[in-house]
Design a protein around this motif. Structure first.
Motif, PDB file in Angstrom:
ATOM      1  N   ALA A   1     -62.081 -63.119  25.630  1.00 29.90           N
ATOM      2  CA  ALA A   1     -61.414 -62.688  26.862  1.00 29.90           C
ATOM      3  C   ALA A   1     -61.946 -63.562  27.997  1.00 29.90           C
ATOM      4  CB  ALA A   1     -61.705 -61.214  27.134  1.00 29.90           C
ATOM      5  N   ILE A   2     -61.041 -64.280  28.672  1.00 30.09           N
ATOM      6  CA  ILE A   2     -61.429 -65.152  29.786  1.00 30.09           C
ATOM      7  C   ILE A   2     -61.544 -64.286  31.036  1.00 30.09           C
ATOM      8  CG2 ILE A   2     -60.862 -67.239  31.067  1.00 30.09           C
ATOM      9  CD1 ILE A   2     -61.252 -67.656  28.048  1.00 30.09           C
ATOM     10  N   THR A   3     -62.764 -64.095  31.549  1.00 28.09           N
ATOM     11  CA  THR A   3     -63.013 -63.118  32.615  1.00 28.09           C
ATOM     12  C   THR A   3     -63.823 -63.748  33.743  1.00 28.09           C
ATOM     13  OG1 THR A   3     -64.990 -62.346  31.439  1.00 28.09           O
ATOM     14  CG2 THR A   3     -62.937 -61.178  31.000  1.00 28.09           C
ATOM     15  N   ASN A   4     -63.223 -64.660  34.481  1.00 27.83           N
ATOM     16  CA  ASN A   4     -63.922 -65.287  35.603  1.00 27.83           C
ATOM     17  C   ASN A   4     -64.019 -64.334  36.787  1.00 27.83           C
ATOM     18  OD1 ASN A   4     -64.423 -67.932  34.448  1.00 27.83           O
ATOM     19  ND2 ASN A   4     -62.200 -68.243  34.548  1.00 27.83           N
ATOM     20  N   HIS A   5     -64.997 -64.586  37.663  1.00 27.43           N
ATOM     21  CA  HIS A   5     -65.243 -63.691  38.797  1.00 27.43           C
ATOM     22  C   HIS A   5     -64.109 -63.747  39.819  1.00 27.43           C
ATOM     23  CE1 HIS A   5     -69.779 -63.838  37.841  1.00 27.43           C
ATOM     24  NE2 HIS A   5     -69.331 -62.625  37.582  1.00 27.43           N
ATOM     25  N   ASN A   6     -63.387 -62.629  39.938  1.00 23.39           N
ATOM     26  CA  ASN A   6     -62.375 -62.437  40.982  1.00 23.39           C
ATOM     27  C   ASN A   6     -61.281 -63.508  40.987  1.00 23.39           C
ATOM     28  OD1 ASN A   6     -63.894 -60.201  41.895  1.00 23.39           O
ATOM     29  ND2 ASN A   6     -65.161 -61.520  43.176  1.00 23.39           N
TER      30      ASN A   6
ATOM     31  N   ALA B   1     -57.906 -69.451  17.466  1.00 26.35           N
ATOM     32  CA  ALA B   1     -58.559 -68.237  17.967  1.00 26.35           C
ATOM     33  C   ALA B   1     -57.646 -67.619  19.016  1.00 26.35           C
ATOM     34  CB  ALA B   1     -59.921 -68.554  18.568  1.00 26.35           C
ATOM     35  N   GLN B   2     -57.802 -66.332  19.234  1.00 25.13           N
ATOM     36  CA  GLN B   2     -57.035 -65.647  20.261  1.00 25.13           C
ATOM     37  C   GLN B   2     -57.802 -65.692  21.580  1.00 25.13           C
ATOM     38  OE1 GLN B   2     -55.625 -61.635  19.152  1.00 25.13           O
ATOM     39  NE2 GLN B   2     -56.381 -62.066  17.085  1.00 25.13           N
ATOM     40  N   ILE B   3     -57.118 -65.932  22.685  1.00 28.66           N
ATOM     41  CA  ILE B   3     -57.730 -65.745  23.990  1.00 28.66           C
ATOM     42  C   ILE B   3     -56.879 -64.750  24.770  1.00 28.66           C
ATOM     43  CG2 ILE B   3     -58.960 -67.932  24.124  1.00 28.66           C
ATOM     44  CD1 ILE B   3     -56.713 -69.018  25.874  1.00 28.66           C
ATOM     45  N   TRP B   4     -57.567 -63.848  25.453  1.00 27.85           N
ATOM     46  CA  TRP B   4     -56.908 -62.795  26.208  1.00 27.85           C
ATOM     47  C   TRP B   4     -57.169 -63.005  27.696  1.00 27.85           C
ATOM     48  CZ3 TRP B   4     -59.176 -58.204  22.886  1.00 27.85           C
ATOM     49  CH2 TRP B   4     -58.605 -58.240  21.608  1.00 27.85           C
ATOM     50  N   PRO B   5     -56.175 -62.825  28.543  1.00 29.47           N
ATOM     51  CA  PRO B   5     -56.372 -62.997  29.991  1.00 29.47           C
ATOM     52  C   PRO B   5     -57.153 -61.831  30.588  1.00 29.47           C
ATOM     53  CG  PRO B   5     -54.110 -62.351  29.514  1.00 29.47           C
ATOM     54  CD  PRO B   5     -54.771 -62.553  28.189  1.00 29.47           C
ATOM     55  N   GLY B   6     -58.057 -62.152  31.485  1.00 32.21           N
ATOM     56  CA  GLY B   6     -58.849 -61.099  32.110  1.00 32.21           C
ATOM     57  C   GLY B   6     -59.472 -61.568  33.409  1.00 32.21           C
ATOM     58  N   ILE B   7     -60.213 -60.673  34.036  1.00 34.27           N
ATOM     59  CA  ILE B   7     -60.879 -60.970  35.298  1.00 34.27           C
ATOM     60  C   ILE B   7     -62.076 -60.041  35.435  1.00 34.27           C
ATOM     61  CG2 ILE B   7     -59.466 -59.333  36.620  1.00 34.27           C
ATOM     62  CD1 ILE B   7     -59.550 -61.350  38.953  1.00 34.27           C
TER      63      ILE B   7
END
Length: 420
Positions: free
Chosen positions: A40-45, A63-69
Motif C-alpha cells: 500500500a503506497i501511503t505517503n504523508h498527506n 505484485a499488487q499495489i494499493w493506493p493510500g495516504i
C-alpha cells in the motif's frame, strides 16, 4: 505471500528521509527481489496518481499495489496518524478526494479531523490503519471509537503495531492488528521485507482481502481449497478403525480434548510420510516422557549439598520426587463443589477462614526469623571483636558459640513450625 500496508515512495514532509524517494524502475526491481506481493503506497498527506500509475505499469502484475495516504489527524488537540487505503479500482476518485481535502495546504501543515476523514473517504470503502500503542504518533481508543461511531465498518479498521510481537499481543487481546515497513531507505528494503507479515491465504485483490478480514465463509473456503492438499486414510488405533483426514501443505491443527487420540493420529501421519520416504519427526509433550528426558523427578540426584548452617531440604526434595500429576478435574466437579460450598456456607454462616490466622502465622514467622538473624549476627560479632578475644579464652568462646548455634537452630525450626 507477504504484505506491506505502510510504504513510502516520496519525501513529502520535513524530517522525511531523502532515501524514501524511489523511482518506478527501482521500486519494481526491489519489490520483485522480495516475497512481498501486496504493497500500500501511503505517503504523508499526498497521493501521487502519476507515480502510482508508473509503478503499477513497471510491476506488470508481479505484485499488487494499493493506493493510500497517511493522514495527520487532529482530535481533541491530539495529533495522530491514520492510513487510508482504497481499491486500485478507485484510484482516480481517491486522487480527486485527496486533492480536495488537501487544497491550499502543504504536507507539513495539513491536518484533518476524524469526522472529516470519515466524511470524505468512507464512500470509497477504504481500510483504515491507525497507528496504535507504541507506533508514534499513536491514535487513542477514543479517536478510533469516533471512526466506528461515524459509520465505519469495524472489520475495516486495523491497528498498526511496531513489529510482529506487538501485533501478536494486540491480536491475542481481540484487536485486528498488522504492521508495515514504514520504509526509510529503499536500499535496505530487501532485508527489511523478510520480517514483514505473511498471509497464510492467497489474496487476489483489495476486495478479496477485505472479504477475508470480514471472515466471509465462502471466501475463506475458496482460499483454503486453493492450497495443495491430500486425503489420508490412516489406522491410528488398536481396533483397526480407519480414519480419513485431509492434510494441507501448510500448518494443520487438530482439535480435541485430552484422551481423544490426537497423539496416535499424529504418529500415524508421521508413519505415513516416513513410509513414503519423507523425513517425519514427532515431538510429544506427555509429562512422563518429559520427566524421563529431563529427570524432572530428580531420580539421578543422589547427593545433597550439606554445608554448615545450610538446610539440606531432604524432606522437601523427597516430597517433590514422590509428587504425581493429578487428574484433570471436570467442569461438573467444579460446579458441584461451588454449589455445595454455597449451601454449607449459608447453613454454618461461615464463608471463609479468618484472615487473622494467616496474619498471626506470618507475624510469628517474622519474629522467629528476626531473632534468628540477630543470633547469627552475634556469632559473627564474637569472631571479629578484639576486646572479647582479650577478656576470654578459646574454650570460653567455643562454649558460647556452641550455645548460640544451638539457639539459632531452634529458632530456625520454630520459624517453619509456625507456618506448617
Amino acid at each position: 505471500m507477504k504484505i506491506d500496508i505502510h510504504v513510502h515512495t516520496r519525501k513529502t514532509k520535513q524530517g522525511d528521509a531523502t532515501t524514501r524517494e524511489v523511482s518506478p524502475e527501482n521500486f519494481s526491481r526491489i519489490v520483485q527481489s522480495t516475497d512481498v506481493k501486496i504493497l500500500a503506497i501511503t505517503n504523508h498527506n499526498v497521493f501521487d496518481l502519476e507515480q502510482f500509475n508508473q509503478m503499477e505499469e513497471k510491476l506488470d502484475g508481479a505484485a499488487q499495489i494499493w493506493p493510500g495516504i497517511e493522514l495527520d489527524v487532529l482530535d481533541e488537540g491530539r495529533r495522530s496518524h491514520l492510513i487510508v487505503v482504497v481499491s486500485p479500482q478507485s484510484k482516480d476518485k481517491f486522487s480527486e478526494v485527496v486533492s480536495q481535502v488537501t487544497e491550499g495546504k502543504t504536507p507539513d501543515n495539513f491536518v484533518i479531523s476524524i469526522e472529516d476523514t470519515v466524511k470524505f473517504f468512507n464512500g470509497l470503502d477504504p481500510l483504515y490503519v491507525a497507528h496504535y500503542m507504541g507506533k508514534k504518533p499513536d491514535m487513542s481508543e477514543e479517536t478510533i471509537e469516533k471512526l466506528l461511531v461515524g459509520g465505519v465498518n469495524p472489520k475495516r479498521v486495523i491497528k498498526e503495531a511496531t513489529n510482529s510481537i506487538s501485533a501478536g499481543i494486540f491480536i491475542a487481546h481481540g484487536h485486528s492488528s498488522m504492521y508495515g515497513s514504514d520504509i526509510q531507505d529503499w536500499n535496505k528494503y530487501t532485508e527489511e521485507a523478510k520480517s514483514l507479515p505473511e498471509l497464510r491465504l492467497s489474496v487476489d485483490s483489495f476486495e478479496h482481502f477485505c472479504l477475508l478480514l470480514e471472515k466471509d465463509v465462502s471466501t475463506i473456503d475458496t482460499a483454503i481449497e486453493r492450497k495443495n492438499s491430500e486425503e489420508l486414510t490412516l489406522i491410528p488405533f488398536e481396533d483397526e478403525t480407519k480414519v480419513k483426514i485431509k492434510i494441507f501443505n501448510d500448518i494443520n491443527i487438530i482439535f480435541g480434548p485430552k484422551g481423544t487420540g490426537k497423539t496416535k493420529i499424529l504418529k500415524s501421519i508421521a508413519k505415513h510420510y516416513s513410509n513414503r520416504g519423507l523425513k517425519a519427526s514427532l515431538f510429544e509433550s506427555a509429562p512422563d516422557k518429559l520427566a524421563d528426558r529431563f529427570d524432572i523427578k530428580g531420580e539421578n540426584v543422589r547427593s545433597i549439598v550439606n554445608l554448615s548452617e545450610v538446610s539440606c531440604c531432604s524432606e522437601e526434595i523427597n516430597r517433590i520426587k514422590k509428587a504425581k500429576e493429578t487428574d484433570i478435574t471436570s467442569l461438573h466437579k467444579y460446579v458441584e463443589f461451588f454449589n455445595s460450598e454455597n449451601k454449607n456456607a449459608k447453613k454454618m454462616k461461615v464463608k471463609d477462614l479468618p484472615k487473622l490466622i494467616s496474619e498471626n502465622s506470618d507475624s510469628k514467622f517474622n519474629e522467629y526469623q528476626d531473632a534468628y538473624k540477630k543470633v547469627k549476627d552475634m556469632l559473627v560479632f564474637l569472631k571479629q571483636n578484639g576486646p572479647i578475644n582479650e577478656v576470654t579464652n578459646e574454650q570460653e568462646r567455643t562454649q558460647l558459640s556452641d550455645s548460640l548455634n544451638y539457639v539459632s537452630s531452634k529458632l530456625s525450626e520454630g520459624a517453619w513450625d509456625s507456618v506448617l
